[in-house]
Enzyme design. Structure first.
Site, mmCIF file in Angstrom:
data_model
loop_
_atom_site.group_PDB
_atom_site.id
_atom_site.type_symbol
_atom_site.label_atom_id
_atom_site.label_comp_id
_atom_site.label_asym_id
_atom_site.label_seq_id
_atom_site.Cartn_x
_atom_site.Cartn_y
_atom_site.Cartn_z
ATOM 1 N N PHE A 1 1.065 -1.469 -0.003
ATOM 2 C CA PHE A 1 0.303 -0.093 0.230
ATOM 3 C C PHE A 1 0.647 1.229 0.183
ATOM 4 O O PHE A 1 2.143 1.780 0.400
ATOM 5 C CB PHE A 1 -0.787 0.017 1.024
ATOM 6 C CG PHE A 1 -1.906 -1.026 1.432
ATOM 7 C CD1 PHE A 1 -3.008 -0.218 0.538
ATOM 8 C CD2 PHE A 1 -1.938 -2.056 1.892
ATOM 9 C CE1 PHE A 1 -4.171 -1.153 0.617
ATOM 10 C CE2 PHE A 1 -3.151 -3.081 1.689
ATOM 11 C CZ PHE A 1 -4.253 -2.506 1.155
ATOM 12 N N ASP A 2 0.517 1.957 -1.079
ATOM 13 C CA ASP A 2 0.854 3.721 -0.273
ATOM 14 C C ASP A 2 -0.032 3.882 0.761
ATOM 15 O O ASP A 2 -0.843 3.440 0.844
ATOM 16 C CB ASP A 2 0.332 4.708 -1.893
ATOM 17 C CG ASP A 2 0.530 5.776 -1.549
ATOM 18 O OD1 ASP A 2 1.553 6.314 -1.263
ATOM 19 O OD2 ASP A 2 -0.687 6.923 -1.518
#
Length: 229
Positions: free
Chosen positions: A10-11
């Site tokens: 994930f960002d």
């Protein structure tokens, strides 16, 4: 047919935590320090300028030191004809920014479901390590992540393939069983393309993609990610 994955990378900003909200409250605090009124035009102007500097950093057109020195020095000079110490102002801004940890709708629910399904969850974010770590901690997200990778510590920014080479070398993730999730085509999705990894473009406002950067999948809400688990 949708593929399922074992590792979800994930960002952070505007994917799991609301960066726009954090930026606004930090900028308001800086303006208060200078006894200036933060109106919508000034806020939008700074946000656009700051984003442009990060884009230049992603493309290796400037250094991190350039970014931190220039963003307030140049902005206040051009917008208010005000001379400020760019580095000092940036340090103060970062301390304010670290307080912003409003989650994107559905983030905690999604992370809880992925953890319950025994998926590996990694965080891959550009930014300043102490700021991002504080925001993740205050959001009470820390325990969800097997590892956290921040560009300042890795030594390169997304979308550089070296960022993800480092990530895969320092985690149990396997590229073909992983998916990279983020809101930025130029950072997250291009990064995934450079790494040879599938990507999920988080696009809640349904922006048109006029670039040559192509995600594997596109979603408009985080709860759609459960279909890939």
């Amino acid at each position: 047919m949708k593929k399922t994955y074992q590792t979800f990378i994930f960002d952070l900003d505007d994917t799991l935590l609301n960066f726009k909200s954090a930026e606004k409250q930090a900028l308001q605090a800086i303006f208060n320090d200078f006894k200036l009124e933060l109106d919508q035009n000034a806020q939008q102007a700074f946000s656009k300028f700051n984003e442009s500097l990060w884009k230049k950093l992603e493309k290796k057109q400037i250094t991190r030191a350039d970014l931190f020195e220039q963003r307030f020095q140049t902005f206040f000079r051009n917008y208010y004809h005000l001379e400020v110490d760019g580095n000092q102002c940036s340090d103060q801004y970062l301390s304010y920014l670290a307080n912003g940890h409003e989650e994107i709708t559905g983030a905690r629910h999604l992370l809880t479901n992925l953890a319950s399904a025994n998926k590996q969850i990694l965080l891959a974010t550009n930014g300043v390590a102490r700021v991002q770590s504080q925001r993740v901690k205050d959001a009470q997200f820390t325990d969800f992540f097997d590892r956290v990778f921040v560009s300042e510590e890795v030594g390169v920014e997304k979308p550089d393939a070296e960022f993800f080479k480092y990530l895969f070398a320092h985690s149990k993730a396997i590229p073909e069983n992983s998916v990279i999730i983020g809101d930025s085509l130029s950072s997250d999705i291009l990064g995934g393309n450079n790494a040879g990894t599938d990507t999920l473009w988080f696009n809640p406002l349904n922006h048109q993609n006029h670039s040559q950067i192509k995600p594997t999948y596109q979603i408009s809400s985080l709860n759609e990610i459960c279909k890939f688990a």
